[in-house]
Every structure is written in structure tokens, then in C-alpha cells.
Design an enzyme around this catalytic site. Structure first.
Site, mmCIF file in Angstrom:
data_model
loop_
_atom_site.group_PDB
_atom_site.id
_atom_site.type_symbol
_atom_site.label_atom_id
_atom_site.label_comp_id
_atom_site.label_asym_id
_atom_site.label_seq_id
_atom_site.Cartn_x
_atom_site.Cartn_y
_atom_site.Cartn_z
ATOM 1 N N LYS A 83 44.487 53.579 47.134
ATOM 2 C CA LYS A 83 44.260 51.981 46.649
ATOM 3 C C LYS A 83 45.192 51.313 47.297
ATOM 4 O O LYS A 83 46.154 51.282 47.526
ATOM 5 C CB LYS A 83 44.882 52.055 45.148
ATOM 6 C CG LYS A 83 44.321 51.228 44.194
ATOM 7 C CD LYS A 83 44.650 51.305 42.639
ATOM 8 C CE LYS A 83 44.424 50.324 41.742
ATOM 9 N NZ LYS A 83 44.572 50.571 40.409
HETATM 10 O O1 G3P Z 1 44.702 49.143 37.371
HETATM 11 C C1 G3P Z 1 44.564 47.818 37.591
HETATM 12 C C2 G3P Z 1 44.130 47.157 36.225
HETATM 13 O O2 G3P Z 1 43.267 48.029 35.263
HETATM 14 C C3 G3P Z 1 45.122 46.596 35.491
HETATM 15 O O3 G3P Z 1 44.883 45.936 34.138
HETATM 16 O O4 G3P Z 1 45.575 45.086 31.988
HETATM 17 O O5 G3P Z 1 47.237 45.204 33.654
HETATM 18 O O6 G3P Z 1 45.178 43.642 33.726
HETATM 19 P P1 G3P Z 1 45.725 44.979 33.421
#
Ligand code: G3P
Length: 218
Positions: A83
Site C-alpha cells: 500500500k
Molecule cells: O484503510 C483506509 C480507510 O478505509 C480508512 O477509513 O474510516 O479512517 O476514513 P477511515
């Protein structure tokens, strides 16, 4: 649409993997910090738990550093997907890793043009952050639809749309309607997809009636 779990909580992920509900795992530095676990060990454990890709994010921000870290992550297991942040250096590393045959997930995508560049860098996955756009009163669903339209205009682009930052069951429906190839979400969101009050009410009525028959199946 493939369903990935967005977490570093190995116990929760094991439960979902055993139920056959997940096609892969995504992690990020914040999720690793929240789990309080060793990063490399966690990635190894997750890669053994699921057959699909396990996204593990580099922490370096320069090309050489990203490539050095990617080499360490890639050695953990063949299903580790590297990633990378959506930066110039990240896109350069993406192209180089793809040339080595590694899967990549380009993360922190907030515009269709960023997604176009990730596809030009041959990313395996692009991760548009739906919830974080909704958080600032923009429409994360629009971004998914724009990327889908653009990628479909150019069939030579093979990058898969991995809808990320999904916070609710409605986000998951939006991602599927927009034609995302995959969606990643926390374990609680996956579990919430199962439930409906009428399912629970109906099952309880069926079980009451079944008990009245006095029969057994096994
Ligand atoms: O892994 C990346 C993403 O899904 C993060 O989610 O909820 O932290 O915006 P969030």
C-alpha cells in the site's frame, strides 16, 4: 464486489475469515496503532489467515525508502499487497513494484484525476476514501461513480476500484451501485450487513412454529 475487512484486529478478522465472508484485508498505520500490535507480525498472521490480498502500507515517503520497506513487506508472504500513498513518489514506487510483479494498493485518493494517475502507474487497486469526503460535506459516492466512468472509458486501464473509508451499510450499497470492484470496511460494518429486524422476527416465528410440531431434523 469483493469484500475486504479494514482492520488490524486479528481476532475479529479470523471470525469473519472462518465465516468465509472476506476476500482480503486492508490495514493502515492508524489501524496498526489502534491494535497496538507488531506490524510485521500482524501482516504475517493476516496473510496466513486469508487467501486474498493483505494490504500493508509503507511508512517511508521517499521512493528509495518505499522500495526498501516494500521489499521487507513483500518477503512476508506472496499475498501481501503493498500500500502506497498517492504522491509522486508513491506512484513511482507503484510502477516499479508492478514491474516486479507485486500487487499494489494506492491509498488516500480523493479525486478522479488522482485515480487516473494511479491507473497510469498500473496500480492493482485504487482506494478512494468515501467516508472522509462525506465528512467534509462532499459526496464520496460521486467520486466512485466518476472513477468508474473514467476507467470504463479506457479498457486498457486494469486498476480495480477499492472503495475505502466506508462507515455504514449505506456506504456499502453505494459502492456496489457505483460498480466498485471491491469495498473495504471495518468488521462491525460487515456484521451490520447481515442484520434486518424482519429477518430476526421471522426466524423467531419460524422457530416457535417448528417447536410446536414436536419434530427434529437431526
Ligand atoms: O484503510 C483506509 C480507510 O478505509 C480508512 O477509513 O474510516 O479512517 O476514513 P477511515
Amino acid at each position: 464486489m469483493k469484500i475486504f475487512v479494514d482492520s488490524a484486529d486479528t481476532a475479529a478478522i479470523r471470525r469473519l475469515a472462518e465465516a468465509g465472508l472476506i476476500d482480503g484485508v486492508t490495514t493502515n498505520p492508524s489501524l496498526i496503532a489502534k491494535a497496538g500490535a507488531d506490524f510485521l507480525e500482524t501482516v504475517g498472521e493476516l496473510a496466513a489467515m486469508v487467501q486474498g490480498p493483505v494490504s500493508a502500507e509503507v511508512a517511508a515517503t521517499d521512493y528509495d525508502g518505499m522500495m526498501r520497506e516494500a521489499a521487507v513487506l513483500a518477503k512476508i508472504a506472496p499475498n501481501v499487497c503493498i500500500k502506497l500513498p498517492l504522491t509522486m513518489e508513491g506512484l513511482r514506487a507503484c510502477r516499479a513494484l508492478r514491474a516486479e510483479g507485486r500487487e499494489t494498493n494506492v491509498t488516500l485518493c480523493f479525486t478522479a484525476n488522482q485515480a487516473l494517475l494511479a491507473a497510469k502507474a498500473d496500480a492493482t487497486y485504487i482506494s478512494p476514501f468515501v467516508g472522509r469526503l462525506d465528512d467534509i460535506n462532499l459526496d464520496g459516492g460521486d467520486l466512485l461513480r466518476d472513477i468508474r466512468e473514467i476507467y470504463d472509458n479506457y479498457p486498457a486501464l486494469k486498476t480495480q476500484i477499492l472503495a475505502a473509508s466506508l462507515r455504514s451499510a449505506n456506504h456499502v450499497t453505494d459502492a456496489a451501485r457505483a460498480g466498485a470492484d471491491a469495498a473495504t470496511m471495518p468488521p462491525a460494518v460487515i456484521e451490520s450487513l447481515v442484520h434486518h429486524p424482519l429477518t430476526e422476527k421471522g426466524l423467531s416465528a419460524f422457530l416457535d412454529d417448528w417447536r410446536r410440531t414436536g419434530q427434529r431434523i437431526a
